[in-house]
Design a protein around this motif. Structure first.
Motif, short mmCIF file in Angstrom:
data_model
loop_
_atom_site.label_atom_id
_atom_site.label_comp_id
_atom_site.label_asym_id
_atom_site.label_seq_id
_atom_site.Cartn_x
_atom_site.Cartn_y
_atom_site.Cartn_z
N SER A 1 0.82 -1.22 0.00
CA SER A 1 0.00 0.00 0.00
C SER A 1 0.85 1.26 0.00
O SER A 1 0.38 2.34 -0.37
CB SER A 1 -0.93 0.00 1.21
OG SER A 1 -0.18 -0.04 2.43
N VAL A 2 2.12 1.14 0.39
CA VAL A 2 3.01 2.30 0.42
C VAL A 2 3.14 2.90 -0.97
O VAL A 2 3.14 4.13 -1.14
CB VAL A 2 4.40 1.89 0.97
CG1 VAL A 2 5.38 3.06 0.84
CG2 VAL A 2 4.29 1.45 2.41
N TYR A 3 3.23 2.04 -2.02
CA TYR A 3 3.38 2.58 -3.38
C TYR A 3 2.08 2.52 -4.19
O TYR A 3 1.86 3.34 -5.08
CB TYR A 3 4.51 1.86 -4.15
CG TYR A 3 4.41 0.36 -4.20
CD1 TYR A 3 3.65 -0.28 -5.16
CD2 TYR A 3 5.10 -0.43 -3.29
CE1 TYR A 3 3.56 -1.66 -5.22
CE2 TYR A 3 5.02 -1.81 -3.33
CZ TYR A 3 4.25 -2.43 -4.30
OH TYR A 3 4.17 -3.79 -4.35
N CYS B 1 9.79 0.48 0.77
CA CYS B 1 9.28 1.32 -0.32
C CYS B 1 8.86 2.71 0.15
O CYS B 1 8.21 3.45 -0.60
CB CYS B 1 8.09 0.64 -1.00
SG CYS B 1 8.47 -0.96 -1.74
N SER B 2 9.23 3.07 1.37
CA SER B 2 8.77 4.35 1.93
C SER B 2 9.28 5.55 1.14
O SER B 2 8.68 6.63 1.18
CB SER B 2 9.20 4.46 3.39
OG SER B 2 10.62 4.35 3.51
N SER B 3 10.37 5.36 0.39
CA SER B 3 10.94 6.49 -0.36
C SER B 3 10.43 6.57 -1.80
O SER B 3 10.78 7.49 -2.53
CB SER B 3 12.47 6.38 -0.38
OG SER B 3 12.86 5.18 -1.04
N VAL B 4 9.60 5.62 -2.21
CA VAL B 4 9.14 5.57 -3.59
C VAL B 4 8.04 6.62 -3.80
O VAL B 4 6.99 6.58 -3.16
CB VAL B 4 8.62 4.17 -3.97
CG1 VAL B 4 8.07 4.17 -5.39
CG2 VAL B 4 9.72 3.14 -3.82
N SER C 1 7.56 6.95 -10.85
CA SER C 1 7.94 5.82 -11.70
C SER C 1 9.46 5.78 -11.88
O SER C 1 10.16 6.77 -11.69
CB SER C 1 7.28 5.96 -13.07
OG SER C 1 5.88 6.01 -12.96
N GLY C 2 9.94 4.58 -12.25
CA GLY C 2 11.36 4.43 -12.54
C GLY C 2 11.95 3.25 -11.81
O GLY C 2 11.26 2.51 -11.09
N THR C 3 13.27 3.08 -11.98
CA THR C 3 13.99 2.00 -11.31
C THR C 3 14.52 2.51 -9.98
O THR C 3 15.23 3.53 -9.92
CB THR C 3 15.15 1.50 -12.19
OG1 THR C 3 14.63 1.05 -13.44
CG2 THR C 3 15.87 0.34 -11.52
N LYS C 4 14.18 1.82 -8.89
CA LYS C 4 14.58 2.23 -7.55
C LYS C 4 15.41 1.11 -6.91
O LYS C 4 15.07 -0.07 -7.02
CB LYS C 4 13.35 2.49 -6.67
CG LYS C 4 12.27 3.36 -7.32
CD LYS C 4 12.73 4.78 -7.54
CE LYS C 4 11.62 5.64 -8.17
NZ LYS C 4 12.06 7.01 -8.44
N THR C 5 16.52 1.52 -6.25
CA THR C 5 17.32 0.59 -5.46
C THR C 5 16.89 0.73 -4.01
O THR C 5 17.07 1.79 -3.39
CB THR C 5 18.82 0.88 -5.61
OG1 THR C 5 19.18 0.77 -6.99
CG2 THR C 5 19.64 -0.11 -4.80
#
Length: 434
Positions: A66-68, A108-111, A114-118
């Motif tokens: 639900s975070v993202y 995922c709190s920093s998402v 869109s895009g590729t996230k590490t």
């Protein structure tokens, strides 16, 4: 042994054992032994501060989604990954734990887009009975994961059948195509779906076609410029369709019309007519086309015929046959310049009865059949007399019953098959039993 002596011996043994337990030195030795046993249990079973490793714990990408998803994002690509966990606690507690008691998930709190996230991997104990009594950490040196996020949408496109790679045998046509699915639904990142403009099922077949077939065909996708697309993350509800190719044999057949309510010996050469369409291109299954030499597009009832009348005949083809010409009707025009009509009264003796059962007798209750209109060549009708005309009653054409009734009759001129009758006529009759 004497029973009395046995009892005396047992009593003495009990008194001796009791005296041993009352001995302080014996009790001290027993206490020491018990203490050692407890220490062994604690150090070998309970083992406070013990650590174990759980291997191959999978990363759960749906945990805390639900975070993202609350931002309209979805994961469109994520690697299948497992990690090792280091679990610390007392030996008794951690000895019962399994991989299922933990969840490993990306933070995922920093998402935000869109895009590729590490993202950093986190671990949590989901066994509430022991969660407060242990500590757990990820043992892997690489505790991050690369995830592709995007807005996931659906796009539905019509499936367009393309037959440019097919070869049709001479004398045949590809009449129609039909795909088992008329549409395809694509699901994936909006950035990928935005490029998709069309979907085609490009049918191919090794040999020239001369019969209908169904071909399993892969779907292909193109952008607005006609360049074919390949997808990284888009998925399809189906990637093939079955395309049915209806292949018909063709023929060009002469057209004619048929006539009904004609006399028994009718010579249709008396009817000179022209057709707006003398031939018609048709197509259909080979077994249907091969059995045809001409096309009768309709019928004309001679009992309603009128001189110089023009008939519009709707084209009615045999079942399974289709027209390749853009023609719905055929116009029939008659040349009646050499034809005429004549009205006569037919005498009763010229009324004949056929097929009447021998158990019955039919009597015509009229001296003559009045006002019979005949049509034919004018030169023939000019000299035609009533005595040359026959009115025929066929008992097979009606239900024979006793009494009086009006019975239909057919009229013809035996001597000349070019003459036919206009209208319909009945004769008053009486039927009696023999």
């Amino acid at each position: 042994m004497n029973p009395i002596k046995k009892k005396t011996f047992r009593l003495e043994s009990l008194l001796q054992n009791r005296s041993i337990l009352e001995d302080r030195r014996v009790r001290l030795v027993l206490s020491a032994l018990l203490a050692v046993a407890l220490w062994v249990v604690i150090t070998t079973v309970v083992q406070p501060g013990t650590a174990i490793t759980l291997s191959g714990v999978p990363v759960d990408y749906n945990y805390d989604a639900s975070v993202y998803t609350s931002r309209g994002l979805s994961i469109v690509q994520a690697p299948s990954k497992t990690v090792n966990l280091t679990v610390s606690g007392d030996g008794y507690t951690i000895g019962q734990l399994r991989a299922e008691d933990f969840v490993v998930y990306p933070d995922c709190s920093s998402v935000r887009s869109s895009g590729t996230k590490t993202l950093q991997l986190r671990v949590r104990c989901i066994n509430s009975a022991v969660a407060g009594n242990i500590s757990v950490s990820i043992a892997n040196t690489d505790s991050t994961v690369d995830i592709v996020f995007d807005v996931v949408e659906e796009k539905t496109l019509p499936v367009q059948v393309n037959t440019r790679y097919l070869t049709i045998e001479d004398g045949y046509i590809l009449y129609s195509t039909a795909a088992s699915n008329e549409t395809v639904t694509l699901t994936g990142p909006s950035s990928e779906l935005a490029d998709v403009a069309s979907c085609t099922a490009e049918v191919s077949y090794n040999d020239p076609l001369n019969d209908s077939v169904t071909v399993d065909t892969h779907l292909r996708f193109y952008n607005e410029s006609g360049h074919e697309l390949t997808f990284d993350y888009v998925t399809l509800d189906h990637d093939t369709v079955e395309v049915t190719l209806t292949v018909y044999k063709t023929a060009q057949l002469p057209v004619n019309v048929r006539f009904v309510n004609t006399p028994p010996n009718f010579d249709d050469s008396v009817l000179i007519y022209s057709l707006s369409q003398t031939e018609l291109r048709v197509a259909g299954p080979a077994d249907v086309v091969d059995n045809l030499s001409e096309l009768a597009v309709g019928t004309i009832d001679l009992s309603t015929f009128a001189l110089d009348k023009v008939y519009e005949m709707p084209i009615t083809l045999p079942s399974g046959l289709v027209s390749l010409d853009n023609v719905d009707t055929v116009t029939v025009s008659f040349n009646c310049s050499a034809m005429a009509t004549k009205t006569l009264n037919i005498p009763a003796e010229n009324i004949e009865v056929i097929n009447l059962p021998s158990t019955y007798q039919l009597t015509v209750e009229s001296d003559r059949l009045m006002n019979v209109t005949l049509c034919g060549p004018a030169s023939v009708l000019e000299s035609l007399t009533a005595d040359q005309v026959v009115a025929q009653i066929d008992a097979d054409d009606f239900a024979v019953s006793l009494g009086q009734q009006n019975i239909a009759c057919s009229i013809y001129v035996p001597a000349d098959g070019r003459i036919f009758v206009l209208g319909s006529y009945t004769v008053p009759c009486r039927i009696e039993s023999n």
